[in-house]
Write a protein that holds these residues in place. Structure first.
Motif, short mmCIF file in Angstrom:
data_model
loop_
_atom_site.label_atom_id
_atom_site.label_comp_id
_atom_site.label_asym_id
_atom_site.label_seq_id
_atom_site.Cartn_x
_atom_site.Cartn_y
_atom_site.Cartn_z
N THR A 30 3.48 6.78 7.30
CA THR A 30 3.01 5.62 8.08
C THR A 30 3.96 5.44 9.27
N PRO A 31 3.47 4.90 10.39
CA PRO A 31 4.32 4.79 11.59
C PRO A 31 5.61 4.00 11.34
N ASP A 32 5.55 3.02 10.44
CA ASP A 32 6.75 2.25 10.09
C ASP A 32 6.51 1.61 8.72
N ALA A 33 7.35 0.67 8.33
CA ALA A 33 7.27 0.09 6.98
C ALA A 33 6.44 -1.19 6.94
N ASP A 34 5.51 -1.32 7.86
CA ASP A 34 4.61 -2.48 7.82
C ASP A 34 3.60 -2.29 6.68
N PRO A 35 3.55 -3.22 5.71
CA PRO A 35 2.62 -3.06 4.57
C PRO A 35 1.15 -2.99 4.97
N VAL A 36 0.82 -3.35 6.19
CA VAL A 36 -0.58 -3.28 6.60
C VAL A 36 -1.15 -1.88 6.36
N TYR A 37 -0.30 -0.84 6.48
CA TYR A 37 -0.78 0.54 6.33
C TYR A 37 -1.17 0.88 4.89
N LEU A 38 -0.80 0.02 3.93
CA LEU A 38 -1.14 0.28 2.53
C LEU A 38 -2.50 -0.31 2.16
N TYR A 39 -3.08 -1.11 3.06
CA TYR A 39 -4.35 -1.76 2.72
C TYR A 39 -5.54 -1.02 3.31
N THR A 40 -5.62 0.25 2.91
CA THR A 40 -6.75 1.12 3.24
C THR A 40 -7.16 1.78 1.93
N ASP A 41 -8.23 2.57 1.97
CA ASP A 41 -8.71 3.21 0.73
C ASP A 41 -8.05 4.57 0.53
N ASP A 42 -6.74 4.66 0.80
CA ASP A 42 -6.05 5.95 0.73
C ASP A 42 -5.12 6.04 -0.47
N LEU A 43 -4.88 7.30 -0.89
CA LEU A 43 -3.84 7.56 -1.89
C LEU A 43 -2.49 7.53 -1.18
N VAL A 44 -1.47 7.10 -1.91
CA VAL A 44 -0.12 7.04 -1.34
C VAL A 44 0.80 7.83 -2.28
N GLY A 45 1.60 8.73 -1.72
CA GLY A 45 2.49 9.54 -2.55
C GLY A 45 3.55 8.69 -3.23
N ILE A 46 3.70 8.86 -4.58
CA ILE A 46 4.85 8.21 -5.23
C ILE A 46 5.91 9.26 -5.58
N LEU A 47 5.47 10.49 -5.85
CA LEU A 47 6.39 11.63 -5.87
C LEU A 47 5.65 12.72 -5.08
N PRO A 48 5.62 12.59 -3.73
CA PRO A 48 4.76 13.48 -2.95
C PRO A 48 5.11 14.96 -3.12
N GLU A 49 6.39 15.26 -3.39
CA GLU A 49 6.78 16.67 -3.55
C GLU A 49 6.09 17.29 -4.76
N ARG A 50 5.58 16.46 -5.68
CA ARG A 50 4.83 16.96 -6.85
C ARG A 50 3.36 16.59 -6.76
N ARG A 51 2.94 16.09 -5.63
CA ARG A 51 1.55 15.66 -5.37
C ARG A 51 1.13 14.62 -6.42
N LEU A 52 2.04 13.73 -6.72
CA LEU A 52 1.77 12.65 -7.68
C LEU A 52 1.62 11.36 -6.87
N ASN A 53 0.44 10.77 -6.97
CA ASN A 53 0.08 9.70 -6.03
C ASN A 53 -0.29 8.40 -6.71
N ASN A 54 -0.15 7.32 -5.97
CA ASN A 54 -0.80 6.06 -6.32
C ASN A 54 -2.27 6.26 -5.94
N GLY A 55 -3.15 6.11 -6.96
CA GLY A 55 -4.53 6.55 -6.83
C GLY A 55 -5.35 5.79 -5.79
N GLN A 56 -6.54 6.35 -5.52
CA GLN A 56 -7.41 5.78 -4.47
C GLN A 56 -7.98 4.43 -4.94
N PRO A 57 -7.78 3.38 -4.15
CA PRO A 57 -8.22 2.05 -4.57
C PRO A 57 -9.70 1.95 -4.96
N SER A 58 -10.61 2.59 -4.21
CA SER A 58 -12.03 2.42 -4.57
C SER A 58 -12.37 3.15 -5.87
N LEU A 59 -11.70 4.27 -6.16
CA LEU A 59 -11.92 4.95 -7.44
C LEU A 59 -11.46 4.03 -8.59
#
Ligand SMILES: C[S@@+](CC[C@H](N)C(=O)[O-])C[C@H]1O[C@@H](n2cnc3c(N)ncnc32)[C@H](O)[C@@H]1O
Length: 290
Positions: A60-89
């Motif tokens: 994300t461009p910076d640490a503004d939480p606005v970027y978390l309020y989309t229907d996207d997965l967010v890496g929690i351990l991205p090096e292992r492709r382990l993500n916070n899941g997709q909100p709509s799923l």
């Protein structure tokens, strides 16, 4: 307007968008839970890794939480492709699980706890959530995140082995090739198990038709000694430790290739169902047509 008031409005808009994306028109409680739960509280300090189309992470461009309020997965351990899941799923799956006030929910694969918090909001102060997480680092983060929440207990361990009290909902967030016996045993009468099943190719699949073939979520509802079962979603998800093995993976891949998963109506815990009625036969259980 102060920043928190602004974020409350952004979160309320996000909740509506996520429910719309999941085709949910009648779940005000889930909308309220999405609207009230701060995703930024569960994902560590920003900037965050967002999983974009074609499987690339973009920060994300910076640490503004606005970027978390989309229907996207967010890496929690991205090096292992382990993500916070997709909100709509998750909205769809939680809607199907229908946690009610006062319920006990067991969340297998809590991660750092964002969806655990949404489940805790839905069961309310008279209910409780047991979150089980296999990765010690994530379990530790989840424990910190829920330190002051009396109705959430986080357990580090393998959700197929950890013992837990009878549950109204068992919400599994990792891909299995077979259900754990304990999940079927510990489901209360009327309880719902949300069970993602993935072949080894399911985790890497990207095109929707491949996901439908190689990853499927079943909703299993206990009725006394019977288990109703039906397909509720395609899925591509991180593998479940303890609920996969080579033989059942091969049988699951064959079942996906054969098709017909959307006709499944029952899970049976015996070997008596004839082959022509089985979509997938495991050892001592099968997913079958009525
Ligand atoms: C796709 S991630 C989802 C994490 C979390 N639900 C979220 O959306 O933020 C799957 C999680 O399941 C965990 N996991 C895999 N097998 C597990 C098991 N047998 N018991 C408990 N957790 C498990 C992984 O460590 C990982 O954190």
């Amino acid at each position: 307007m102060d920043r928190q008031a602004e974020l409350n409005i952004i979160r309320a808009a996000y909740a509506k968008q996520i429910l719309a994306a999941a085709w949910i028109t009648d779940n005000a409680r889930l909308e309220a839970a999405l609207s009230a739960t701060r995703r930024e509280d569960f994902l560590g300090a920003g900037p965050w890794w967002i999983l974009r189309r074609f499987g690339d992470y973009v920060t994300t461009p910076d640490a503004d939480p606005v970027y978390l309020y989309t229907d996207d997965l967010v890496g929690i351990l991205p090096e292992r492709r382990l993500n916070n899941g997709q909100p709509s799923l998750h909205a769809h799956l939680i809607h199907q699980a229908a946690p009610a006030a006062g319920d006990h929910v067991v969340h297998v694969g809590t991660g750092t706890g964002y969806y655990t918090a949404i489940l805790a909001h839905l069961v309310g102060p008279s209910g409780r959530v047991t979150g089980i997480e296999y990765e010690p680092e994530l379990a530790a983060r989840a424990k910190t995140n829920f330190a002051s929440r009396p109705n959430v207990e986080i357990v580090e361990g393998d959700g197929t082995m950890v013992s837990f009290d009878q549950a109204d909902v068992i919400y599994v967030n990792a891909g299995c090739t077979r259900p754990a016996e304990s999940w079927l045993d510990r489901l209360a009468d009327g309880g719902r198990l949300i069970l993602p099943m993935t072949s080894d190719r399911g985790f890497r699949a990207t095109a929707p038709e491949r996901m439908a073939r190689e990853g499927a979520v079943f909703r299993i509802e206990r009725r006394g000694q019977d288990y109703l079962a039906y397909w509720i979603s395609p899925v591509a998800i991180f593998p479940c430790a303890g609920s996969r093995d080579e033989a059942s993976e091969r049988l699951l891949a064959e079942a996906f290739a054969k098709g017909g998963l959307q006709k499944v109506t029952r899970l049976y815990r015996n070997q008596e169902i004839p082959d022509e009625r089985c979509w997938l036969r495991g050892s001592g259980w099968c997913l079958a047509y009525s």
